[in-house]
Design a protein around this motif. Structure first.
Motif, PDB file in Angstrom:
ATOM      1  N   LEU A 100      -6.031   8.959   5.681  1.00 22.81           N
ATOM      2  CA  LEU A 100      -7.198   8.350   6.318  1.00 22.81           C
ATOM      3  C   LEU A 100      -7.679   7.130   5.538  1.00 22.81           C
ATOM      4  CD1 LEU A 100      -9.158  11.526   7.430  1.00 22.81           C
ATOM      5  CD2 LEU A 100      -7.968   9.892   8.905  1.00 22.81           C
ATOM      6  N   TYR A 101      -7.687   7.231   4.229  1.00 23.66           N
ATOM      7  CA  TYR A 101      -8.090   6.088   3.413  1.00 23.66           C
ATOM      8  C   TYR A 101      -7.150   4.911   3.672  1.00 23.66           C
ATOM      9  CZ  TYR A 101      -9.475   3.174  -0.473  1.00 23.66           C
ATOM     10  OH  TYR A 101      -9.918   2.114  -1.230  1.00 23.66           O
ATOM     11  N   ILE A 102      -5.861   5.190   3.628  1.00 23.80           N
ATOM     12  CA  ILE A 102      -4.870   4.135   3.839  1.00 23.80           C
ATOM     13  C   ILE A 102      -5.025   3.514   5.224  1.00 23.80           C
ATOM     14  CG2 ILE A 102      -2.397   3.701   4.154  1.00 23.80           C
ATOM     15  CD1 ILE A 102      -1.954   5.783   1.868  1.00 23.80           C
ATOM     16  N   VAL A 161      -5.168   1.748  -8.431  1.00 20.51           N
ATOM     17  CA  VAL A 161      -5.029   3.161  -8.060  1.00 20.51           C
ATOM     18  C   VAL A 161      -6.334   3.638  -7.458  1.00 20.51           C
ATOM     19  CG1 VAL A 161      -4.710   5.487  -8.972  1.00 20.51           C
ATOM     20  CG2 VAL A 161      -3.288   3.613  -9.822  1.00 20.51           C
ATOM     21  N   VAL A 162      -6.242   4.313  -6.326  1.00 21.09           N
ATOM     22  CA  VAL A 162      -7.401   4.933  -5.687  1.00 21.09           C
ATOM     23  C   VAL A 162      -7.102   6.417  -5.562  1.00 21.09           C
ATOM     24  CG1 VAL A 162      -8.755   5.121  -3.574  1.00 21.09           C
ATOM     25  CG2 VAL A 162      -8.076   2.876  -4.407  1.00 21.09           C
ATOM     26  N   THR A 163      -8.025   7.233  -6.054  1.00 26.47           N
ATOM     27  CA  THR A 163      -7.891   8.680  -5.954  1.00 26.47           C
ATOM     28  C   THR A 163      -8.900   9.184  -4.943  1.00 26.47           C
ATOM     29  OG1 THR A 163      -7.235   8.753  -8.276  1.00 26.47           O
ATOM     30  CG2 THR A 163      -7.901  10.833  -7.263  1.00 26.47           C
ATOM     31  N   VAL A 164      -8.411   9.952  -3.968  1.00 25.39           N
ATOM     32  CA  VAL A 164      -9.268  10.501  -2.918  1.00 25.39           C
ATOM     33  C   VAL A 164      -9.368  12.008  -3.118  1.00 25.39           C
ATOM     34  CG1 VAL A 164      -8.733   8.664  -1.277  1.00 25.39           C
ATOM     35  CG2 VAL A 164      -7.324  10.717  -1.320  1.00 25.39           C
ATOM     36  N   ASP A 165     -10.246  12.645  -2.357  1.00 20.90           N
ATOM     37  CA  ASP A 165     -10.389  14.098  -2.528  1.00 20.90           C
ATOM     38  C   ASP A 165      -9.120  14.813  -2.076  1.00 20.90           C
ATOM     39  OD1 ASP A 165     -10.518  14.709   0.277  1.00 20.90           O
ATOM     40  OD2 ASP A 165     -12.639  14.221   0.290  1.00 20.90           O
ATOM     41  N   ALA A 166      -9.066  16.098  -2.346  1.00 22.81           N
ATOM     42  CA  ALA A 166      -7.844  16.863  -2.125  1.00 22.81           C
ATOM     43  C   ALA A 166      -7.674  17.371  -0.706  1.00 22.81           C
ATOM     44  CB  ALA A 166      -7.800  18.035  -3.102  1.00 22.81           C
ATOM     45  N   VAL A 183       0.869  -1.173   0.000  1.00 18.83           N
ATOM     46  CA  VAL A 183       0.000   0.000   0.000  1.00 18.83           C
ATOM     47  C   VAL A 183       0.907   1.224   0.000  1.00 18.83           C
ATOM     48  CG1 VAL A 183      -1.815   1.247   1.230  1.00 18.83           C
ATOM     49  CG2 VAL A 183      -1.782  -1.264   1.264  1.00 18.83           C
ATOM     50  N   VAL A 184       0.707   2.094  -0.987  1.00 22.08           N
ATOM     51  CA  VAL A 184       1.613   3.218  -1.204  1.00 22.08           C
ATOM     52  C   VAL A 184       0.894   4.537  -0.965  1.00 22.08           C
ATOM     53  CG1 VAL A 184       3.122   4.374  -2.875  1.00 22.08           C
ATOM     54  CG2 VAL A 184       2.858   1.881  -2.933  1.00 22.08           C
ATOM     55  N   ASP A 185       1.498   5.377  -0.117  1.00 19.20           N
ATOM     56  CA  ASP A 185       1.072   6.760   0.049  1.00 19.20           C
ATOM     57  C   ASP A 185       1.602   7.485  -1.187  1.00 19.20           C
ATOM     58  OD1 ASP A 185       0.415   9.297   0.899  1.00 19.20           O
ATOM     59  OD2 ASP A 185       1.749   9.298   2.646  1.00 19.20           O
ATOM     60  N   GLY A 186       0.771   7.563  -2.217  1.00 20.28           N
ATOM     61  CA  GLY A 186       1.221   7.958  -3.549  1.00 20.28           C
ATOM     62  C   GLY A 186       1.522   9.426  -3.754  1.00 20.28           C
ATOM     63  N   ASP A 187       1.060  10.293  -2.873  1.00 16.85           N
ATOM     64  CA  ASP A 187       1.370  11.712  -3.022  1.00 16.85           C
ATOM     65  C   ASP A 187       2.859  11.914  -2.765  1.00 16.85           C
ATOM     66  OD1 ASP A 187      -1.278  12.230  -3.555  1.00 16.85           O
ATOM     67  OD2 ASP A 187      -1.738  12.946  -1.538  1.00 16.85           O
ATOM     68  N   ALA A 188       3.573  12.388  -3.755  1.00 16.60           N
ATOM     69  CA  ALA A 188       5.002  12.700  -3.661  1.00 16.60           C
ATOM     70  C   ALA A 188       5.876  11.484  -3.384  1.00 16.60           C
ATOM     71  CB  ALA A 188       5.244  13.780  -2.597  1.00 16.60           C
ATOM     72  N   VAL A 248      -2.498   5.094  -3.385  1.00 11.17           N
ATOM     73  CA  VAL A 248      -3.534   6.040  -2.995  1.00 11.17           C
ATOM     74  C   VAL A 248      -2.974   7.451  -3.127  1.00 11.17           C
ATOM     75  CG1 VAL A 248      -5.101   6.756  -1.154  1.00 11.17           C
ATOM     76  CG2 VAL A 248      -4.446   4.339  -1.359  1.00 11.17           C
ATOM     77  N   SER A 249      -3.717   8.318  -3.829  1.00 15.76           N
ATOM     78  CA  SER A 249      -3.277   9.703  -3.982  1.00 15.76           C
ATOM     79  C   SER A 249      -4.478  10.627  -4.085  1.00 15.76           C
ATOM     80  CB  SER A 249      -2.399   9.862  -5.224  1.00 15.76           C
ATOM     81  OG  SER A 249      -3.169   9.704  -6.382  1.00 15.76           O
ATOM     82  N   SER A 250      -4.207  11.905  -3.956  1.00 21.16           N
ATOM     83  CA  SER A 250      -5.266  12.902  -4.108  1.00 21.16           C
ATOM     84  C   SER A 250      -5.449  13.226  -5.590  1.00 21.16           C
ATOM     85  CB  SER A 250      -4.902  14.171  -3.336  1.00 21.16           C
ATOM     86  OG  SER A 250      -3.803  14.812  -3.948  1.00 21.16           O
ATOM     87  N   HIS A 251      -6.490  13.990  -5.882  1.00 17.48           N
ATOM     88  CA  HIS A 251      -6.764  14.379  -7.274  1.00 17.48           C
ATOM     89  C   HIS A 251      -5.612  15.166  -7.888  1.00 17.48           C
ATOM     90  CE1 HIS A 251     -10.835  12.937  -7.707  1.00 17.48           C
ATOM     91  NE2 HIS A 251     -11.129  13.415  -6.514  1.00 17.48           N
ATOM     92  N   ALA A 252      -4.794  15.785  -7.055  1.00 19.57           N
ATOM     93  CA  ALA A 252      -3.698  16.606  -7.561  1.00 19.57           C
ATOM     94  C   ALA A 252      -2.581  15.761  -8.176  1.00 19.57           C
ATOM     95  CB  ALA A 252      -3.127  17.461  -6.436  1.00 19.57           C
ATOM     96  N   HIS A 253      -2.555  14.464  -7.886  1.00 22.25           N
ATOM     97  CA  HIS A 253      -1.518  13.577  -8.400  1.00 22.25           C
ATOM     98  C   HIS A 253      -2.176  12.474  -9.220  1.00 22.25           C
ATOM     99  CE1 HIS A 253       0.188  15.397  -4.780  1.00 22.25           C
ATOM    100  NE2 HIS A 253       1.313  15.378  -5.443  1.00 22.25           N
TER     101      HIS A 253
END
Length: 156
Positions: A62-64, A50-55, A9-14, A35-40
């Motif tokens: 929290l999702y992770i 891939v799961v995209t969560v709100d920004a 499970v990857v904290d995909g932002d940055a 898992v990443s936000s819409h910005a990524h």
């Protein structure tokens, strides 16, 4: 008995090692959840969901935290999320290839708190060192080792 870990499970932002995660899970027969936000924008590929969560600020974390199990490996550089992962029984690995365990987390969180307190007081603190090819190679090696070890535990 050591839990069988077969999902990363990857904290995909940055996260600078997304390609390495994909290669490792494909080679080892595991799966990944990024898992990443819409910005990524992340692109799903073979064995990588891939799961995209709100920004909002902590939406990915929290999702992770809500989907992690003791069968997972969490890849994150966020020590708060790492603490949550350890509490859920997940193995935790930083993008630089450092395994974080129960013995490490209190000191890492204390250092994070101390640095944040200094910054709020106007002091300047050092950021992380530049990410190197050696960091990338160390991460790939550690993740592959964890995944191969998990397969051996499953077969044994």
């Amino acid at each position: 008995m050591v839990p069988i870990r077969n999902r990363v499970v990857v904290d995909g932002d940055a996260c600078p090692v997304k390609a390495e995660v994909a290669r490792a899970v494909q080679a080892c027969g595991a799966t990944a959840l990024m898992v990443s936000s819409h910005a990524h924008v992340l692109v799903p590929e073979d064995r990588v969901q891939v799961v995209t969560v709100d920004a909002s600020d902590q939406a990915a974390d929290l999702y992770i935290a809500n989907v992690l199990t003791k069968r997972d490996i969490l890849v994150t550089g966020d020590y708060g999320l790492a603490a949550l992962g350890l509490a859920r029984g997940a193995a935790v690995l930083t993008p630089r290839g450092k395994a974080i365990g129960e013995a490490d987390i209190d000191g890492l969180l204390a250092q994070r708190h101390f640095s944040a307190k200094q910054r709020r007081g106007g002091a300047r603190t050092r950021g992380p060192k530049p990410f190197t090819d050696e960091d990338r190679a160390r991460f790939q090696q550690k993740l592959t080792y964890l995944l191969r070890g998990m397969q051996e535990n499953r077969e044994g």
